[in-house]
Design an enzyme around this catalytic site. Structure first.
Site, mmCIF file in Angstrom:
data_model
loop_
_atom_site.group_PDB
_atom_site.id
_atom_site.type_symbol
_atom_site.label_atom_id
_atom_site.label_comp_id
_atom_site.label_asym_id
_atom_site.label_seq_id
_atom_site.Cartn_x
_atom_site.Cartn_y
_atom_site.Cartn_z
ATOM 1 N N CYS A 91 4.854 -82.294 -78.504
ATOM 2 C CA CYS A 91 4.747 -81.915 -79.917
ATOM 3 C C CYS A 91 3.190 -81.944 -80.532
ATOM 4 C CB CYS A 91 5.629 -82.888 -80.841
ATOM 5 S SG CYS A 91 5.034 -84.337 -81.356
ATOM 6 N N HIS A 144 -10.366 -87.659 -54.830
ATOM 7 C CA HIS A 144 -10.389 -86.786 -53.714
ATOM 8 C C HIS A 144 -10.666 -87.450 -52.407
ATOM 9 C CE1 HIS A 144 -10.240 -83.240 -55.898
ATOM 10 N NE2 HIS A 144 -11.256 -83.359 -56.730
ATOM 11 N N SER A 169 -17.790 -82.408 -59.362
ATOM 12 C CA SER A 169 -16.581 -82.763 -58.456
ATOM 13 C C SER A 169 -17.372 -83.087 -56.955
ATOM 14 C CB SER A 169 -15.432 -81.838 -58.208
ATOM 15 O OG SER A 169 -14.665 -82.401 -57.411
ATOM 16 N N CYS A 219 7.002 -88.532 -78.074
ATOM 17 C CA CYS A 219 7.037 -87.872 -76.728
ATOM 18 C C CYS A 219 6.790 -88.456 -75.752
ATOM 19 C CB CYS A 219 6.089 -86.590 -76.781
ATOM 20 S SG CYS A 219 6.422 -85.769 -78.165
ATOM 21 N N VAL A 223 -30.222 -88.890 -76.949
ATOM 22 C CA VAL A 223 -31.494 -89.062 -76.820
ATOM 23 C C VAL A 223 -32.422 -87.546 -76.935
ATOM 24 C CG1 VAL A 223 -33.095 -89.319 -74.917
ATOM 25 C CG2 VAL A 223 -30.769 -90.527 -74.888
ATOM 26 N N SER A 269 -9.374 -82.482 -63.001
ATOM 27 C CA SER A 269 -7.928 -82.451 -62.715
ATOM 28 C C SER A 269 -7.226 -83.844 -62.272
ATOM 29 C CB SER A 269 -7.814 -81.875 -61.196
ATOM 30 O OG SER A 269 -8.371 -80.759 -61.321
ATOM 31 N N ARG A 278 -18.327 -78.092 -65.149
ATOM 32 C CA ARG A 278 -19.165 -78.556 -64.208
ATOM 33 C C ARG A 278 -20.690 -78.376 -64.363
ATOM 34 N NH1 ARG A 278 -15.305 -74.719 -62.570
ATOM 35 N NH2 ARG A 278 -13.613 -75.385 -61.576
ATOM 36 N N CYS A 299 4.734 -92.745 -81.142
ATOM 37 C CA CYS A 299 4.447 -91.212 -80.300
ATOM 38 C C CYS A 299 6.128 -91.317 -80.073
ATOM 39 C CB CYS A 299 3.449 -91.385 -79.344
ATOM 40 S SG CYS A 299 3.541 -90.069 -78.262
ATOM 41 N N GLU A 341 -25.135 -93.066 -75.501
ATOM 42 C CA GLU A 341 -24.427 -91.808 -75.463
ATOM 43 C C GLU A 341 -24.440 -91.013 -76.643
ATOM 44 O OE1 GLU A 341 -22.154 -90.519 -73.274
ATOM 45 O OE2 GLU A 341 -21.844 -89.262 -74.882
#
Lengths: 485, 444
Positions: free
Chosen positions: A446, A53, A347, A411, A174, A49, A314, A409, A35
């Protein structure tokens, strides 16, 4: 250069690469994932999103449709097994007029042809019973659509693969591949790696990897989608994803509203072809448009509920002008024996990632024998999510480990021990984003104003990093210039 | 379940507001007063405000934030209030049951009345939707203040400030003193939002350009901030095409507004205004009986001194709520009273008190000052301006301690003295001698 050998090398640690690594780790084979980023899910897999699906949007007979439907059916059990947050919310395609309703009837028929279940046309009364604040005269309900956490999902796949013996090498882009009778030699960052079977799961860069082996049949057209994230206060407005009726040719699903597992709402995405594959910039034009379009669906939204924005890109095979979707390409390349290409996995690639991985494993077995292991560990122990526990459970954890009593944290109410768990991940990913993806700290209203300095303090004082070594998203994104004094 | 602990007045937050509320609640006769503070030390945001200018009204002298905090703390403690640090409140019920998390466990307090003093948070990049990349190097001003003054971390070397809120202005000066280059401050409105004295002393004095009717229209840098694009804006605050210019920088500091922090208040059903401030009556009581609100969490204020004064009233009223006495009213005029925006042309902005008088000198006489002290200040400013030096000193273990000169020094000596202190190590003495000046270390 250090040499790394494996039976199978997978390029890319997105959802597909990680799912393939996990799938192959069921067998007696050595697996290596390369990677270029410092962690999993840094590309398209983490920028979307976050929806599982159902498969009604895809062309009947396509791989997209088949693998998506299959992925949807298995997702709930998979999420449970991998300990990934998942909620079957269903989803509504909202109709604004009769023409929309007719289009929805066609979409429903196509979905059923694809093998989707739980599709139902609903009238205005039912629409507003499901989502009182939405506009619209009716719609189509898809009962099997779900929401999940895609970061946790990719990380879970990768961790599970790791436990079962797969190796991951990050920060290793790579740059060259050589093929001869004995296999492949891959130059990845500082490493020189050899393998018998090479799998291209490079997402946005899949055409470039393919071209390194002389296969120039593919071209990826990056298509950016911008999103807004709304505060949890907006979450009470909607608890089911709401989409417009797809318009032909836009190359996306239209700007939609999606509640998240954490209780926020996401608005987006737009669909805009761009020239560079790493151009995740937001634009003022699209940001203005997104909000206006979201108001068409949900008029009660307010701008001051916006707490952030992000972009995904995408990897489309359909060029600008053509629009729409071209089907996934998943195949052994006959011109280069042992080379498996996965091209144009956009997607519903996340939903389909495990069926894609099974298909890829099938392709691997055409190149080398795959013998199942008898000690494959299918279940992944997830991290503790403190705020989801009962107060009695929390009290017990704090008594055992005081770091659970310290909220870092504010929030999202994430504790110091959860940050610690994220920092001590098995991949050694210590960027702020990697900690965020695992703990969900810094994602609140925040924007990390409270927790970021505390996380940095832990990295410096408890994990021995120098301030100038702390990055936002890996090398090149250093956050600080150093000590003051 | 946790055992319930009962108390009279429960105060949430130990910043200037919470400490003053606790003190006055005790002095008004509350038997038990508990302050819950999530940080490991009391003082709130004052701990990172190492500059001076606090306390002019309340204590009659210019104190640094930590000095003001330590006075407020000793007052609260000597009144008999109990301060529990490391206690993070997550929820309040309308029946005034408070849940707090700490390293020793979850505690539930049942209070007869509550004072909310939870301060405010900063508006973020996300909230104002600045277009462009999302690289490392974009911070809010308060975060930069904490990094530089408390955590000993420098965010960058070439800095642009967006917004002209007071913390942004203060950090423009602070970053300059610590060796960064502050290239510009940009404000979208036609005049600065911060106090005139900060525009004058934090920007003008250091030659930092302030561009008004200007905003950042693009953040540039895929991984690490490389530059920002500035554009002029029209009367509707929309960027004007063709006015773009790019400034190379590695740090963007946002000082674009403060939002009252009321997530805990919300859990009790306290009614808020659209800007997240609290709807209170003139007695500082919220829509939920027995829950009071004060300071920045009620409504963002200019001055810690008035936060303390307002909080005292909230503390007193919290006791009167319990005892059934008549309550006192808050004079809303004091909430935001100071001179903001540009200093008037050719004037001296007086910093002796918060009035911020704009004093003019012409042929031997001074005009515009409300008092004699202002005239003396203006005379000093005109002939030989002097400043208090405030900075931090590093202890051997890396911890930064706030320091200040006991008196003032010639303005030109500020930068060299801060540089000198940057190279020093704290040796254990609370009083130091630097360049012939006496330095006091606070919060040792």
């Amino acid at each position: 250069m250090p040499a790394l050998d494996a039976d199978v090398i997978i390029i890319g640690a997105g959802a597909v690469g990680c799912a393939i690594a996990r799938e192959l780790s069921r067998y007696e084979a050595s697996i290596l994932v390369l990677e270029k980023e410092c962690d999993a899910a840094y590309g398209t897999s983490g920028r979307n999103s976050a929806v599982v699906h159902a498969g009604f949007n895809n062309k009947h007979g396509s791989l997209m449709a088949k693998l998506c439907v299959e992925g949807n059916k298995g997702f709930e059990a998979l999420a449970e097994l991998l300990n990934v947050p998942y909620r079957k919310t269903g989803k509504i395609l909202v109709a604004f007029d009769e023409a929309d309703m007719q289009e929805l009837a066609r979409i429903k028929a196509r979905g059923e042809d694809n093998g989707c279940t739980g599709l139902r046309l609903i009238d205005g009364t039912e629409l507003h019973a499901l989502a009182p604040k939405l506009r619209g005269i009716g719609g189509m309900l898809s009962e099997n659509t779900a929401i999940f956490n895609p970061f946790e999902y990719c990380i879970a796949l990768a961790e599970n693969a790791l436990v079962n013996g797969a190796r991951f090498v990050f920060n290793s882009e790579v740059t060259a591949i050589r093929h001869d009778d004995t296999g492949f030699t891959v130059t990845a960052g500082e490493n020189l790696c050899r393998c018998k079977v090479l799998i291209n799961a490079a997402g946005l860069y899949c055409d470039k990897i393919s071209a390194m082996l002389g296969i120039n049949d593919y071209r990826i057209y990056p298509c950016r989608g911008e999103y807004f994230i709304l505060d949890k206060i907006a979450g009470s407005f909607l608890n089911i994803p709401a989409y417009p009726v797809p318009r032909p040719g836009i190359g996306g699903l239209g700007v939609h509203l999606t509640p998240t597992i954490e209780g926020n709402i996401i608005i987006g995405p737009s669909a805009e072809y761009i020239s560079e594959r790493d151009d995740y910039a937001s634009t003022s034009e699209i940001m203005a448009k997104l909000f206006t379009e979201a108001l068409d669906l949900l008029p009660g939204l307010e701008r001051r509920q916006i707490i952030g924005n992000y972009c995904g890109i995408r990897p489309k095979q359909a060029p600008p002008g053509e629009g729409g979707f071209r089907d996934f390409v998943i195949k052994n390349e006959p011109a280069v024996p042992g080379f498996i290409n996965l091209i144009g996995i956009e997607s519903p690639g996340l939903t389909a990632s495990v069926p894609i991985a099974r298909m890829a494993a099938g392709l691997v077995s055409e190149n080398m024998p795959l013998k199942p292991k008898n000690d494959f560990i299918a279940r992944r122990r997830g991290r503790v999510k403190f705020s989801a526990l009962t107060q009695d459970e929390q009290q017990r954890l704090i008594a055992h480990n005081p770091d659970y009593g310290e909220i870092i944290c504010r929030c999202q109410n994430i504790t110091k021990q959860e940050i610690r768990d994220a920092i001590e991940n098995p991949f050694g990913a210590r960027s702020i984003s990697s900690i965020k993806y695992r703990s969900w700290a810094t994602t609140g209203r925040c924007n990390g104003g409270y927790c970021m300095t505390r996380i940095v303090d832990m990295l410096v004082n408890e994990y021995g990093l120098k301030p100038e070594e702390i990055t936002y998203r890996g090398k090149g994104s250093e956050m600080f210039s150093g000590r003051v004094k | 379940m946790t055992n319930k602990e009962f108390c009279g007045v429960l105060v949430i937050g130990a910043g200037p507001g919470g400490l003053a509320a606790a003190k006055s609640a005790r002095e008004s006769g509350a038997e038990s007063v508990i302050v819950l503070e999530r940080n490991t030390r009391p003082g709130g945001i004052l701990n990172q405000c190492i500059h001076d200018g606090f306390g002019l009204i309340r204590y009659g002298k210019a104190l640094t934030g930590p000095e003001y905090a330590s006075l407020a703390l000793s007052e609260a403690l000597s009144s008999g209030a109990k301060i529990l640090t490391g206690h993070h409140v997550t929820a309040i019920t309308p029946e005034r049951e408070v849940t707090a998390y700490s390293r020793s466990g979850i505690r539930t307090f049942c209070a007869k009345s509550i004072v909310l003093a939870t301060g405010c948070r900063e508006r973020t990049r996300g909230a104002i939707s600045i277009p462009g990349d999302r690289p490392a190097g974009v911070f809010t001003a308060g975060v930069v203040q904490e990094l530089v003054n408390v955590r000993n971390i420098m965010p960058g070397k070439r800095v642009v400030i967006l917004g002209s809120g007071d913390i942004g202005l203060i950090m423009a000066r602070r970053l300059t003193l610590e060796g960064a280059q502050v290239l510009a401050a940009a404000e979208i409105l036609p005049s600065p939002c911060g106090l005139a004295r900060n525009v004058s002393q934090c920007l003008y004095e250091f030659g930092i350009p302030l561009y008004v009717s200007t905003t950042v229209t693009r953040i540039i840098g895929r991984k690490k901030l490389e530059a920002v694009e500035l554009s002029d804006v029209d009367a509707d605050l929309k960027p004007i095409a063709g006015t773009e210019r790019v400034i190379e920088c590695d740090c963007l500091v946002l000082s674009v507004g403060l939002i009252p922090e009321n997530e805990i208040a919300k859990s009790a059903g306290v009614r808020l205004n659209p800007d997240n401030s609290v709807r209170t009556d003139e007695f500082l009581q919220t829509s939920v009986p027995g829950i009071f609100s004060c300071g920045n969490s009620r409504h963002v204020m200019d001055l810690a001194d008035y936060v303390s004064e307002q909080a005292e009233l909230a503390g007193t009223n919290a006791v009167r709520f319990i005892n059934g006495g008549h309550m006192l009213t808050w004079d809303e005029e004091k909430t935001n009273c100071m001179k903001k925006g540009f200093p008037d042309k050719d004037t001296i902005t007086c910093t002796v008190c918060p009035n911020g008088c704009q004093i003019k000198y012409s042929s031997g006489t001074y005009s515009g000052s409300k008092c004699a002290r202002g005239i003396a200040f203006a005379e000093q400013e005109r002939t030989s301006p002097r400043r208090t030096v405030t900075t931090t000193i590093r202890r051997k273990d890396g911890v930064l301690l706030p320091v200040r000169t006991a008196g003032t020094v010639e303005r030109g000596r500020v930068i060299p003295m801060v540089k000198m202190i940057r190279g020093m190590e704290f040796c254990g003495s609370e009083v130091l001698d630097v360049d012939g000046e006496t330095l006091k270390v606070s919060a040792v």
